[in-house]
Design an enzyme around this catalytic site. Structure first.
Site, PDB file in Angstrom:
ATOM      1  N   LYS A  88      57.114  25.243 -57.484  1.00 33.55           N
ATOM      2  CA  LYS A  88      55.667  25.169 -57.714  1.00 33.55           C
ATOM      3  C   LYS A  88      55.376  25.571 -59.164  1.00 33.55           C
ATOM      4  CE  LYS A  88      52.994  27.008 -54.485  1.00 33.55           C
ATOM      5  NZ  LYS A  88      52.495  27.978 -53.460  1.00 33.55           N
TER       6      LYS A  88
HETATM    7  C1  E4P Z   1      47.894  29.362 -52.552  1.00 32.45           C
HETATM    8  O1  E4P Z   1      49.047  29.050 -52.950  1.00 32.45           O
HETATM    9  C2  E4P Z   1      47.711  30.651 -51.866  1.00 32.45           C
HETATM   10  O2  E4P Z   1      48.923  31.073 -51.302  1.00 32.45           O
HETATM   11  C3  E4P Z   1      46.735  30.577 -50.729  1.00 32.45           C
HETATM   12  O3  E4P Z   1      46.663  29.282 -50.209  1.00 32.45           O
HETATM   13  C4  E4P Z   1      45.405  31.069 -51.204  1.00 32.45           C
HETATM   14  O4  E4P Z   1      44.591  31.212 -50.058  1.00 32.45           O
HETATM   15  P1  E4P Z   1      43.323  32.182 -50.161  1.00 32.45           P
HETATM   16  O5  E4P Z   1      42.412  31.563 -51.187  1.00 32.45           O
HETATM   17  O6  E4P Z   1      42.694  32.178 -48.771  1.00 32.45           O
HETATM   18  O7  E4P Z   1      43.825  33.527 -50.589  1.00 32.45           O
END
Ligand code: E4P
Length: 217
Positions: A88
């Site tokens: 990522k």
């Molecule tokens: C994104 O990579 C995060 O792990 C996650 O999806 C963020 O979710 P949140 O906005 O509910 O913390």
């Protein structure tokens, strides 16, 4: 449909991966910190071994660094752990430069921290395997996250290509229903939303009635 479990907690993986519901798991430095784990190649190697041992087909791990060179170098090291590791990278200029090199070397890449439909275009142009818009955080920022992601899906369909929209920052089962109905088919979410995908009071009552009948009640 392709679902990912969004956590670095191995207990959650043990609870959910055997269910067969998930294609893999996604992590990032925030989730690693929440699981009290260091963001390092060594730690992610251990996580990969645990995840693949529990049936995950992909582990998505986020590279880190302020420069394109650092993002590439760390991403290269993550990819070397296992072919099933997807790297990522944030959809910044530095991230795009690192991603372009990784993709050219055959590494699967997810462009993440996506908040706008046009960034889906950039991810597709790079040849990313996934592009990860953050639905909940878009809405938190006052944007219409659903409309933005539907627009992204429309542009990706029109542009062609193989980049999948992997929606993150999902906080309710209904988020998935609405987006799946709009043609989005890849999601990552934590254990709470996983539970919500099964929860229904009428189902619980019916299951209890079946148990009682089975016990001659
Ligand atoms: C994104 O990579 C995060 O792990 C996650 O999806 C963020 O979710 P949140 O906005 O509910 O913390």
């Amino acid at each position: 449909l392709r679902l990912f479990l969004d956590t670095a907690e191995e207990a959650a993986w043990r609870a959910w991966l055997p269910s067969g519901l998930f294609h893999g798991v996604t992590t990032n430095p925030t989730l690693l910190a929440a699981a009290r784990k260091p963001c390092s190649v060594g730690e992610i190697e251990l996580l990969a071994s645990a995840a693949f041992g529990l049936g995950a087909q992909e582990l998505q791990a986020q590279s880190w660094g302020r420069t394109a060179k650092a993002l590439y170098t760390n991403g290269r090291a993550l990819a070397a752990i296992d072919d099933r590791v997807v790297v990522k990278v944030p959809i910044t200029r530095e991230g795009a430069e690192a991603a372009a090199r990784l993709i050219a070397e055959g590494v699967g890449v997810t462009m993440t921290a996506v908040y706008a439909a046009h960034q889906g275009l950039s991810a597709a142009a790079l040849g990313a395997r996934y592009v990860a818009p953050y639905l909940g955080r878009m809405n938190d920022a006052g944007r219409d996250g659903f409309a933005e992601i539907v627009a992204m899906a429309e542009l990706m369909r029109a542009a062609g290509g193989a980049t999948r929209i992997l929606v993150a920052s999902l906080r309710a089962a209904d988020d998935l229903v609405r987006l799946a109905r709009a043609g989005v088919d890849t999601f990552t979410f934590g254990p709470k939303v996983a539970e919500a995908l099964f929860a229904d009071p009428l189902t619980a009552a019916a299951a209890e009635a079946f148990e009682k009948a089975a016990e001659g009640g």
